[in-house]
Design an enzyme around this catalytic site. Structure first.
Site, PDB file in Angstrom:
ATOM      1  N   ASN A   7      50.602  44.279  30.051  1.00  0.00           N
ATOM      2  CA  ASN A   7      49.449  43.700  29.301  1.00  0.00           C
ATOM      3  C   ASN A   7      49.392  44.466  28.507  1.00  0.00           C
ATOM      4  OD1 ASN A   7      46.695  45.015  28.461  1.00  0.00           O
ATOM      5  ND2 ASN A   7      46.056  44.087  30.409  1.00  0.00           N
ATOM      6  N   HIS A  10      47.146  46.883  24.089  1.00  0.00           N
ATOM      7  CA  HIS A  10      46.818  47.991  23.153  1.00  0.00           C
ATOM      8  C   HIS A  10      47.728  47.892  22.432  1.00  0.00           C
ATOM      9  CE1 HIS A  10      43.574  49.666  25.472  1.00  0.00           C
ATOM     10  NE2 HIS A  10      44.221  49.738  26.534  1.00  0.00           N
ATOM     11  N   HIS A  43      43.975  40.673  27.938  1.00  0.00           N
ATOM     12  CA  HIS A  43      42.616  40.234  28.766  1.00  0.00           C
ATOM     13  C   HIS A  43      42.249  39.812  27.423  1.00  0.00           C
ATOM     14  CE1 HIS A  43      38.706  42.535  30.179  1.00  0.00           C
ATOM     15  NE2 HIS A  43      38.678  41.403  29.722  1.00  0.00           N
ATOM     16  N   ARG A  45      38.547  39.342  25.585  1.00  0.00           N
ATOM     17  CA  ARG A  45      36.938  39.481  25.678  1.00  0.00           C
ATOM     18  C   ARG A  45      36.100  39.558  25.009  1.00  0.00           C
ATOM     19  NH1 ARG A  45      35.879  44.976  28.062  1.00  0.00           N
ATOM     20  NH2 ARG A  45      36.826  45.735  28.899  1.00  0.00           N
ATOM     21  N   GLU A  70      43.700  37.983  31.223  1.00  0.00           N
ATOM     22  CA  GLU A  70      42.212  38.646  31.808  1.00  0.00           C
ATOM     23  C   GLU A  70      41.214  37.909  31.922  1.00  0.00           C
ATOM     24  OE1 GLU A  70      42.423  42.568  31.950  1.00  0.00           O
ATOM     25  OE2 GLU A  70      44.277  42.628  32.462  1.00  0.00           O
ATOM     26  N   THR A 101      38.305  47.590  31.905  1.00  0.00           N
ATOM     27  CA  THR A 101      38.149  47.542  33.019  1.00  0.00           C
ATOM     28  C   THR A 101      37.129  49.093  34.154  1.00  0.00           C
ATOM     29  OG1 THR A 101      39.068  45.850  32.844  1.00  0.00           O
ATOM     30  CG2 THR A 101      37.917  46.195  34.700  1.00  0.00           C
ATOM     31  N   HIS A 191      45.838  49.244  37.234  1.00  0.00           N
ATOM     32  CA  HIS A 191      45.259  49.879  36.619  1.00  0.00           C
ATOM     33  C   HIS A 191      45.232  50.970  36.404  1.00  0.00           C
ATOM     34  CE1 HIS A 191      41.260  50.694  34.118  1.00  0.00           C
ATOM     35  NE2 HIS A 191      41.268  49.396  33.809  1.00  0.00           N
TER      36      HIS A 191
HETATM   37  N1  PXP Z   1      44.645  44.921  35.648  1.00  0.00           N
HETATM   38  C1  PXP Z   1      43.883  44.571  34.823  1.00  0.00           C
HETATM   39  C2  PXP Z   1      43.764  43.445  35.771  1.00  0.00           C
HETATM   40  C3  PXP Z   1      42.872  45.269  34.028  1.00  0.00           C
HETATM   41  O1  PXP Z   1      41.907  44.804  34.051  1.00  0.00           O
HETATM   42  C4  PXP Z   1      43.800  45.903  33.395  1.00  0.00           C
HETATM   43  C5  PXP Z   1      43.519  46.798  32.469  1.00  0.00           C
HETATM   44  O2  PXP Z   1      43.192  46.017  31.047  1.00  0.00           O
HETATM   45  C6  PXP Z   1      44.926  46.907  33.824  1.00  0.00           C
HETATM   46  C7  PXP Z   1      45.807  46.399  35.070  1.00  0.00           C
HETATM   47  C8  PXP Z   1      45.859  47.304  33.204  1.00  0.00           C
HETATM   48  O3  PXP Z   1      45.733  48.456  33.236  1.00  0.00           O
HETATM   49  P1  PXP Z   1      46.259  49.704  32.038  1.00  0.00           P
HETATM   50  O4  PXP Z   1      46.124  49.137  30.705  1.00  0.00           O
HETATM   51  O5  PXP Z   1      45.751  50.980  32.693  1.00  0.00           O
HETATM   52  O6  PXP Z   1      47.563  50.128  32.649  1.00  0.00           O
END
Ligand code: PXP
Length: 236
Positions: A7, A10, A43, A45, A70, A101, A191
């Site tokens: 992901n 950030h 994502h 948003r 996402e 999330t 997550h």
């Molecule tokens: N999976 C989903 C569905 C999420 O919403 C997120 C956060 O955006 C992640 C995975 C990744 O989470 P993290 O950034 O805490 O590793």
């Protein structure tokens, strides 16, 4: 070996901090691919706090792996997704004020709205996955919705305050993964996973893919800092 979806939200968060063009999450995604990422997660948003439409359009055009978008089930976002056509859409709940999330999508309460979003996305040939809590009722509703993919929310496990709590949440995830797999669903998870807590989740056989963002970007900042400083020092 599990598949890894990285992901890159950030990286875009950092770009937004200055409102400029750097760092470019698209470039970061390509580096993740070169390092072996199996897919890229972003994502979009509703408040566009990090990833924007330009990012997902260019990601779709340039990625060699798969774009996992996402997204919430808001009409505007579904419309954009249908136009961009990512490989997969992962439907998540979204609250404006949350930092990240917070929980899984409630497939029982929002059944009809989710169904409507799923139909539109699937009509465009987009695979749909639902981000849900490790709970049998949620899995049953996901099956009723006709989706073939779910992502189990590992946030409670990751946020455990002690070993005992972690054991309980790990067992919950194991049971849910087993239950979902028996129902012929493809099971992913994510997550809050990091370098300390990922091993036990990676040990759950039924889970095919882990989606991880925050901890990888944090690690990249720390491990990349030395070279960045040296490079600047050499210039001046
Ligand atoms: N999976 C989903 C569905 C999420 O919403 C997120 C956060 O955006 C992640 C995975 C990744 O989470 P993290 O950034 O805490 O590793």
């Amino acid at each position: 070996m599990k598949k890894l979806g990285v992901n890159i939200d950030h990286v875009a968060t950092l770009r937004q901090a200055r409102g400029g063009l750097e760092p470019d999450p698209v470039l970061a995604a390509l580096v993740c691919e070169m390092a072996g990422a199996d897919s890229i997660v972003a994502h979009l948003r509703e408040d566009r706090r990090h990833i924007n439409e330009r990012d997902i359009r260019i990601l779709k055009q340039t990625l060699k792996t798969k774009l996992n978008l996402e997204m919430s089930i808001a009409e505007e976002i579904v419309k954009i997704a249908c136009a961009v056509e990512p490989y997969q859409a992962t439907l998540v709940p979204e609250k404006r004020k949350e930092l990240t999330t917070e929980g899984g999508l409630n497939t029982v309460v929002y059944f009809n709205k989710i169904k409507c979003a799923c139909s539109k996305l699937e009509n465009q040939g987009i695979l749909v996955s639902l981000f849900i809590d490790p709970d049998k009722k949620q899995i049953d509703a996901a099956c009723k919705l006709g989706v073939r993919r779910i992502e189990l929310h590992t946030g409670k496990y990751a946020g455990s305050k002690n070993e005992n709590e972690q054991k309980i949440y790990l067992e919950e995830l194991r049971t849910a993964a087993d239950y979902a797999k028996a129902k012929n669903l493809r099971v992913f998870a994510g997550h809050g996973l990091n370098y300390q807590n990922v091993k036990q989740i990676a040990g759950i056989e039924e889970i095919e893919e882990l989606n991880i963002g925050h901890s990888i970007i944090c690690q990249a900042v720390i491990t990349g800092l030395k070279q960045a400083v040296r490079q600047m020092k050499a210039l001046i």
